[in-house]
Write an enzyme that holds these catalytic residues in place. Structure first.
Site, PDB file in Angstrom:
ATOM      1  N   HIS A 167      59.836   2.473 -30.443  1.00 47.98           N
ATOM      2  CA  HIS A 167      59.100   1.318 -29.925  1.00 47.98           C
ATOM      3  C   HIS A 167      57.616   1.700 -29.932  1.00 47.98           C
ATOM      4  O   HIS A 167      57.273   2.891 -29.892  1.00 47.98           O
ATOM      5  CB  HIS A 167      59.563   0.981 -28.510  1.00 47.98           C
ATOM      6  CG  HIS A 167      60.969   0.458 -28.467  1.00 47.98           C
ATOM      7  ND1 HIS A 167      61.977   1.104 -27.818  1.00 47.98           N
ATOM      8  CD2 HIS A 167      61.517  -0.649 -29.020  1.00 47.98           C
ATOM      9  CE1 HIS A 167      63.107   0.422 -27.962  1.00 47.98           C
ATOM     10  NE2 HIS A 167      62.852  -0.646 -28.687  1.00 47.98           N
ATOM     11  N   ASP A 188      56.937   3.963 -27.186  1.00 46.11           N
ATOM     12  CA  ASP A 188      57.499   5.321 -27.338  1.00 46.11           C
ATOM     13  C   ASP A 188      56.462   6.170 -28.075  1.00 46.11           C
ATOM     14  O   ASP A 188      56.288   7.359 -27.789  1.00 46.11           O
ATOM     15  CB  ASP A 188      58.782   5.315 -28.190  1.00 46.11           C
ATOM     16  CG  ASP A 188      59.940   4.566 -27.530  1.00 46.11           C
ATOM     17  OD1 ASP A 188      60.069   4.665 -26.299  1.00 46.11           O
ATOM     18  OD2 ASP A 188      60.701   3.902 -28.258  1.00 46.11           O
TER      19      ASP A 188
END
Ligand code: XUL
Ligand code: MN
Length: 346
Positions: A51, A54
């Site tokens: 993501h 992330d």
């Protein structure tokens, strides 16, 4: 005809989850990104899904230059570890700005936030060296039908996709459909919807899809058929294999855990269509069972890959000649048993 080739494997940091569910807290302690990357290496996986946050934590509070710096540092860390970034996905379901939807929110400020954040995710994908932006459209749908205009929502989705395609001439959008959860009804519930809306965008060739087994099952479809359909269009650019025991919350079980035959047919479809030959990865979007102890934290990923590879062997050794004879004879009972015996090892 079976195309023989090797597969490359992938998972995301969220697949080493801590066990929280709507009814209870975590059951395993939080771990750092670096620890998760180490586990991925240790398991011998090839790539990581990310993501946007992330890759760059707290992305909303950071300036573009800071995002570029952190993403480039991450690229170096991944390259030192010998791991590829498979995709980047904007996390459009967490922010106070996406409570009532992202691209299809009724609030223009919120829609702008969603698009701006998606463009930043594309920049991160560039810094990390991947051309795939995965769009799981978590909150694009309704809790109650009357709260949004469905026709307008299609237009808003196309407008958002067009802005992303215009932002970067190389980016490919892989829509990950899911029919429900968190929404009651999602606007793009199936691969058919994803590929149909691609036709309305400014560059349909760069709008494809990602199939998740559990999401297809929640749409009461056979994931193997979704794979065949997407690959007939050359549009299956990523894959989240897992399993799902019927129509309930999204379970993200280990691949093959609920229905080995459905898993076998997914592998057969991948083999028949040559999935992976253009560099596509087999990703497992699986979660540990909540009671899982720390010592067994990686098993769901390792097991999913083992099951996948066993099923590749099963697909390659299936007696297609005999199957064809039974099909010609319309002897589907014998065909059924041929499959079961093959899976049972007889
Ligand atoms: C949600 C889901 C997500 C996406 C990535 O059900 O599958 O993990 O795969 O954003
Ligand atoms: Mn997924």
């Amino acid at each position: 005809m079976v195309n023989r080739h090797n597969y490359q494997f992938c998972f995301g940091p969220w697949n080493l989850s801590e066990g929280q569910d709507p009814y209870g807290p975590t059951t395993r302690p939080p771990q750092t990104f670096d620890w998760k990357l180490d586990q991925l290496k240790k398991l011998g996986f090839d790539a990581i899904m990310l993501h946007d946050d992330d890759a760059v934590p707290d992305i909303d509070g950071k300036a573009d230059a800071q995002i570029r710096k952190e993403a480039r540092e991450l690229r170096k860390k991944l390259s030192d570890a010998g791991v590829i970034a498979e995709m980047v996905a904007p996390r459009l379901w967490f922010s106070p700005m996406t409570i009532d939807g992202a691209y299809t929110s009724n609030d223009p400020q919120c829609r702008k936030y969603a698009i701006d954040r998606s463009l930043r995710s594309i920049d991160i994908a560039n810094y990390l060296g991947t051309d795939i932006l995965v769009l799981w459209l978590a909150r694009e749908g309704t809790y109650l039908r009357e709260s949004k205009n469905g026709r307008r929502s299609v237009d808003l989705l196309v407008e958002a996709f067009d802005k992303m395609l215009a932002h970067d001439k190389g980016i490919r959008l892989a829509i990950e459909p899911k029919p429900n959860e968190p929404m009651d009804q999602a606007y793009l519930p199936t691969i058919g919807h994803a590929l149909a809306i691609a036709q309305l965008t400014r560059d349909q060739k760069r709008v494809g899809c990602l199939i998740e087994s559990a999401h297809a099952i929640l749409a009461v479809l056979d994931p193997a058929d979704e794979i065949d359909f997407a690959m007939a269009f050359g549009k299956l650019w990523s894959l989240h294999l897992n399993d799902q025991n019927g129509l309930k919350f999204d379970q993200d079980k280990p691949f093959g855990s609920a229905n080995l035959r459905v898993a076998f047919n997914q592998v057969r479809a991948l083999e028949h269509n040559g999935y992976g030959k253009k560099g596509e990865y087999v990703c497992f979007d699986v979660h540990p069972f909540r009671p899982t102890k720390i010592d067994h934290w990686l098993a769901h990923l390792d097991n999913s890959r083992k099951t996948f590879l066993r099923l590749v062997e099963k697909a390659r050794t299936f007696d297609d000649k005999q199957a064809q004879q039974l099909i010609a004879d319309r002897n589907y009972s014998a065909l059924d048993q041929l499959v079961l015996n093959h899976l049972m090892g007889k």
